[in-house]
Enzyme design. Structure first.
Site, short mmCIF file in Angstrom:
data_model
loop_
_atom_site.label_atom_id
_atom_site.label_comp_id
_atom_site.label_asym_id
_atom_site.label_seq_id
_atom_site.Cartn_x
_atom_site.Cartn_y
_atom_site.Cartn_z
N ASN A 20 0.88 -1.08 -0.21
CA ASN A 20 0.08 -0.03 0.13
C ASN A 20 0.82 1.18 0.12
O ASN A 20 1.96 1.35 0.47
CB ASN A 20 -1.01 -0.04 1.14
CG ASN A 20 -1.76 -1.11 1.21
OD1 ASN A 20 -2.11 -1.82 0.12
ND2 ASN A 20 -2.42 -1.56 2.39
N ILE A 21 0.55 2.36 -0.67
CA ILE A 21 1.05 3.73 -0.89
C ILE A 21 0.47 4.65 0.26
O ILE A 21 0.72 5.90 0.11
CB ILE A 21 1.16 4.19 -2.40
CG1 ILE A 21 -0.38 4.37 -2.79
CG2 ILE A 21 1.89 3.16 -3.02
CD1 ILE A 21 -0.04 5.06 -4.19
N ASP A 22 -0.57 4.07 0.97
CA ASP A 22 -1.33 5.20 1.70
C ASP A 22 -0.88 5.66 2.88
O ASP A 22 -1.18 6.77 3.47
CB ASP A 22 -2.68 4.62 2.04
CG ASP A 22 -2.71 3.32 2.71
OD1 ASP A 22 -1.84 3.03 3.56
OD2 ASP A 22 -3.53 2.34 2.48
N HIS A 46 5.73 -0.42 -2.61
CA HIS A 46 5.40 0.27 -3.82
C HIS A 46 5.43 1.56 -3.65
O HIS A 46 4.54 2.35 -4.49
CB HIS A 46 3.84 -0.56 -3.95
CG HIS A 46 3.92 -1.81 -4.50
ND1 HIS A 46 2.62 -2.61 -4.58
CD2 HIS A 46 5.06 -2.79 -4.69
CE1 HIS A 46 2.87 -3.89 -5.23
NE2 HIS A 46 4.37 -4.14 -5.23
#
Length: 440
Positions: A209-211, A231
């Protein structure tokens, strides 16, 4: 009772009954011996009742005349079952052990909690399903991003062709920083942060996740050393060269590495190139929003934090792309694009990922669809080295379209099906109970 009640003598069991006697465990011989002994005893009792005068008063062989043919057939059956049982036992022991199926979620959580609390090296690999309860849409499935957007939009090639279109048509509509700033870690994120700080726990996290929600939990944990954002991360940016001269050559060094996620040769080449050209942002460092060469309006649009130094912006598109502050080339987001490898930037820490996975005692997957390289590589490593796997997923379907894994002779897996915002806090509770009871 007349002799006819026990004649003809008991027949040898059918193949199906023999299979039940033998089974696939190690007590087949004992059960078969008991069964044949009971048949023989039944025959003897019948003969005693029919002809013996004192059949109710003694149990020695002198009290009756046994039927030699009946006993011989029984003994032959015992020898036959013993031989088959021995062969079945050897075959069973030579195959890899399989985890028992049908265990309750509670038992599975207790099993994993035991591994965590006893200090086993546990690596969690988390996917988009972890953040769904925070309001973030997944990438795959009916409601997933890639069901509505062509994946070729998310490539270096597309960015180089038209950086402004990349931002306005793909990145900002689907990863709007202003919207992402409102997302908060959910109960599953909090549970992972607590589990990672348990006494004796050796837990590390690799997220797709890139959050940035793993590092934003209320519960403090050393995410700087225990978390890899494989990522990328929203709100960071990077520089890329004008062309990729080595993309067609996949040869690498140290092919014998147990886990291979990237190219060591390409990593050294990129590090050397970055040093020569003095642009750290191509490989060694990421660019913060405040460091980008861009207008105030562009920075307001690209800033993901609620505590932004820039005034609010009502526009939803850029008039020009942001630039690298060193080499003045258009700067894409710090996200792993489809035509990039984990070796393309140091942010993805592929060598550390390889080390964590290759040294893991337990692999735990959380909310992933198993459709990216890192999950494929990790699962293959688990199969090759008989590493136990736990899979937290809401999808009970098995196969390419499902989120569950099949337990077989090569993969020792427990599927823990349910909402991860429920199952992961339950795992934390079980771990905490173990600690409070001083079992560890």
């Amino acid at each position: 009772m007349k002799l006819g009640k026990i004649w003809p003598p008991p027949q040898e069991p059918s193949c199906a009954k023999l299979a039940v006697l033998v089974g696939d465990d190690n007590d087949g011989h004992d059960r078969a011996e008991r069964a044949t002994h009971q048949r023989a005893q039944k025959g003897r009792r019948g003969k005693r009742r029919g002809f013996g005068k004192n059949c109710m008063h003694g149990n020695t062989d002198d009290d009756y005349e046994g039927d030699d043919e009946t006993l011989e057939k029984a003994n032959a059956l015992t020898r036959r079952v013993s031989s088959d049982s021995s062969q079945s036992s050897q075959s069973f022991q030579s195959s890899p052990k399989r985890r028992r199926r049908g265990r309750s979620v509670r038992h599975k959580l207790e099993s994993l909690a035991h591994q965590i609390c006893s200090g086993k090296r546990v690596v969690l690999l988390t996917g988009a399903g972890l953040s769904v309860n925070s309001g973030i849409r997944p990438f795959r499935g009916k409601e997933g991003l890639w069901s509505q957007v062509v994946w070729s939009s998310a490539t270096r090639e597309a960015f180089r062709a038209d950086p402004l279109a990349f931002y306005n048509d793909f990145w900002l509509p689907h990863f709007p920083p202003k919207k992402y700033s409102a997302y908060q870690p959910n109960a599953a994120h909090e549970a992972i942060s607590k589990i990672a700080t348990l006494p004796r726990a050796d837990v590390t996290v690799i997220t797709q996740n890139i959050d940035g929600l793993h590092s934003a939990t209320r519960h403090p944990w050393p995410h700087a050393s225990k978390l890899i954002e494989a990522h990328g991360r929203l709100g960071l940016y990077k520089c890329i060269p004008e062309s990729d001269s080595d993309t067609d050559d996949d040869s690498d060094e140290e092919e014998h590495r147990p886990v291979k996620l990237g190219s060591l040769r390409k990593t050294r080449h990129k590090a050397a190139s970055s040093s020569k050209h003095a642009c750290d942002y191509e490989f060694n460092a990421s660019i913060n929003v405040t460091s980008l060469l861009a207008s105030e309006k562009t920075k307001r649009l690209l800033n993901p934090t609620t505590k932004s130094p820039f005034a609010p912006c009502s526009s939803t598109s850029l008039s020009s792309p942001p630039l690298c502050p060193h080499c003045l080339r258009p700067a894409p987001p710090q996200a792993l694009l489809f035509d990039e490898g984990y070796h393309s930037h140091s942010h993805y820490q592929f060598q550390k990922m390889e080390s964590w996975i290759s040294n893991a005692d337990i692999l735990v997957f959380v909310g992933t669809s198993f459709a990216v390289a890192i999950t494929d590589v990790a699962l293959e490593h688990a199969r090759n080295h008989q590493i136990p796997v736990y899979n937290f997923n809401i999808d009970s379907k098995v196969g390419h379209t499902g989120g569950s894994l099949e337990c077989n002779s090569r993969l020792d897996v427990e599927n823990i099906i349910g909402d991860v915002s429920d199952t992961l806090p339950r795992l934390w509770t079980v771990c905490d109970d173990f600690i409070l009871k001083k079992r560890y």
